[in-house]
Each structure stands twice: as C-alpha cells, then as structure tokens.
Design a protein around this motif. Structure first.
Motif, PDB file in Angstrom:
ATOM      1  N   UNK A  24       0.789  -1.242   0.000  1.00  0.00           N
ATOM      2  CA  UNK A  24       0.000   0.000   0.000  1.00  0.00           C
ATOM      3  C   UNK A  24       0.821   1.292   0.000  1.00  0.00           C
ATOM      4  N   UNK A  25       1.895   1.398   0.796  1.00  0.00           N
ATOM      5  CA  UNK A  25       2.611   2.690   0.803  1.00  0.00           C
ATOM      6  C   UNK A  25       3.271   3.020  -0.530  1.00  0.00           C
ATOM      7  N   UNK A  26       3.413   2.026  -1.379  1.00  0.00           N
ATOM      8  CA  UNK A  26       4.216   2.212  -2.602  1.00  0.00           C
ATOM      9  C   UNK A  26       3.392   2.201  -3.886  1.00  0.00           C
ATOM     10  N   UNK A  27       2.078   2.029  -3.771  1.00  0.00           N
ATOM     11  CA  UNK A  27       1.254   1.910  -4.979  1.00  0.00           C
ATOM     12  C   UNK A  27       0.160   2.981  -4.974  1.00  0.00           C
ATOM     13  N   UNK A  28      -0.437   3.182  -6.164  1.00  0.00           N
ATOM     14  CA  UNK A  28      -1.445   4.235  -6.315  1.00  0.00           C
ATOM     15  C   UNK A  28      -2.856   3.682  -6.471  1.00  0.00           C
ATOM     16  N   UNK A  29      -2.975   2.393  -6.793  1.00  0.00           N
ATOM     17  CA  UNK A  29      -4.295   1.774  -6.963  1.00  0.00           C
ATOM     18  C   UNK A  29      -4.110   0.263  -6.961  1.00  0.00           C
ATOM     19  N   UNK A  30      -5.240  -0.430  -6.775  1.00  0.00           N
ATOM     20  CA  UNK A  30      -5.220  -1.897  -6.828  1.00  0.00           C
ATOM     21  C   UNK A  30      -6.212  -2.345  -7.892  1.00  0.00           C
TER      22      UNK A  30
END
Ligand code: O7E
Length: 211
Positions: A24-30
C-alpha cells in the motif's frame, strides 16, 4: 508522476489483503480481476477498503448495453472506483459502462490493445486505433495499452491525447518498466510483485517510477 497499480491476481482473501497491505505505501491503486473475485466474491472490495486506495474492477466488460449496465452497477455498488471494459462490442455498450461509472463518480477505461503475443491477430490492422477513437468519443477516462509494445502506446497516445493510459505487461510478460513509464500514466504490475518473496519490497522497488 507515473502511477504504479498492483494487479492483485491471487486466489486467497487473506493473502490478497496481506499483500495489498504490504504494498500500500508504494502503490497508487489496486486492480482486482476475475481470479480474485471468483475466489472471494465482490466483498473483497470491502476487505481492501481500509487501505484507502482506488480499486479498479478489471472485468473487461463486453456485453450488450443492458448487461453492461447491470455488471457496472454491481461493481460500483460493491465499492469499486473504476471499471475496465472492452470497446469491440460497440460504442453503445462501451458508453453504458462510462455512464454508469460517471453516475457513481467513478472511472471507466477501455481496452484498446492487449499485451500478449496473440493480441496482434485481431487488434492490429487499425482495430486498436478505432478502439482508441471510441474511447475518446465515449468520454471514457482512459485506455489500456500494451507495455510489451511501447511503439503501439506511442501510436495510441496520438489518438487519445491527454487521456490516461494504463499499461500492463511489464516484468513477467517482458515489458521494460522504465521505457513504458515514460509513455503512460500508470503501469500495472502483477506477478513481479505478488509472487516476490517480499511483495512490499518489490513494490517499493517498482515505485521509483512514481518519482
Ligand atoms: O503479467 P502480470 O502478472 O504483471 O499481470 C498483468 C495483469 O494485467 C493481469 O491481471 C492481466 O490480466 C492484465 N492485463 C494484461 O496482462 N494484458 C492486457 O492486455 C490487459 C490486462 C488488463 O489488466 O486489462 C485491463 C487493465
């Protein structure tokens, strides 16, 4: 900034949540697709909601307008923020997905050309370009274009202008992240992250494209 989108194609709810939390801290969406939703149901969206990241439903919706509407209503009611649809079914059907998405203050993206080798059988010869034009005329929020063929992304960019381009196919499928990150708004990465021994660390490594 180029976004990093995690493609969460695992089959177990707990594993999905734990990988998503680590990344989560490193991504913008799932991005959640059929593998995970068929294993867990649409309620996986609620399980991922605490992460406060946009959730993209990759159902590549491709049906008549009424069925597309029913699918998209279910997607947004479950808590997803965006949906991915096919354009080859025609403008009326694709537009339905865009309309439902916008009614829910969400987004809809149209697939223009896929990343696997067989995609050239049908998407080349002008079809992908027509699908990109359809994405523009349907007021879609963006398109999906192949990280495995950067030259095709460049061609499709000429058609969609400043609309978002999200691109799968780096890592496991052979696309080069640095080349693609310069051309698109978001890179979609699955196996290279979720199959890593330490998915969080791998997501952090990929997240250099966000700088
Ligand atoms: O190869 P991976 O493991 O990095 O995963 C790529 C993901 O992107 C996977 O979910 C696959 O279904 C999806 N994808 C492609 O790989 N190629 C395409 O052309 C299109 C998609 C896709 O996600 O379409 C909607 C975004």
């Amino acid at each position: 900034m180029t976004e990093l989108i995690l493609s969460l194609d695992v089959l177990d709810r707990k594993q999905a949540v734990s990988i998503a939390e680590a990344c989560a801290p490193f991504i913008d969406a799932i991005k959640v697709g059929y593998p995970l939703v068929l294993a867990t149901g649409l309620t996986i969206a609620s399980d991922l909601a605490d992460l406060a990241l946009p959730l993209i439903a990759d159902f590549k919706v491709a049906d008549i307008p009424n069925t597309n509407r029913l699918i998209c209503e279910a997607v947004f009611s479950a808590g997803f923020d965006a949906v991915i649809a096919h354009g080859f079914v025609g403008a009326d059907a694709a537009r339905t997905c865009v309309e439902v998405a916008h009614k829910h203050s969400g987004a809809a993206y149209i697939v223009t050309e896929m990343s696997h080798p067989g995609a050239t059988e049908f998407f080349h010869g002008g079809v992908a370009e027509r699908l990109a034009e359809l994405a523009v005329s349907s007021r879609a929020d963006g398109i999906i274009a192949p990280a495995t063929r950067p030259e095709r992304i460049t061609r499709l960019r000429e058609i969609v202008g400043s609309k978002a381009i999200y691109s799968p196919g780096v890592g496991a499928q052979g696309g080069d992240i640095d080349t693609v990150a310069r051309l698109v708004d978001g890179v979609i990465v699955g196996r290279s992250i979720y199959e890593a021994e330490d998915p969080g660390a791998e997501a952090e490594r990929f997240s250099r494209i966000r700088r």
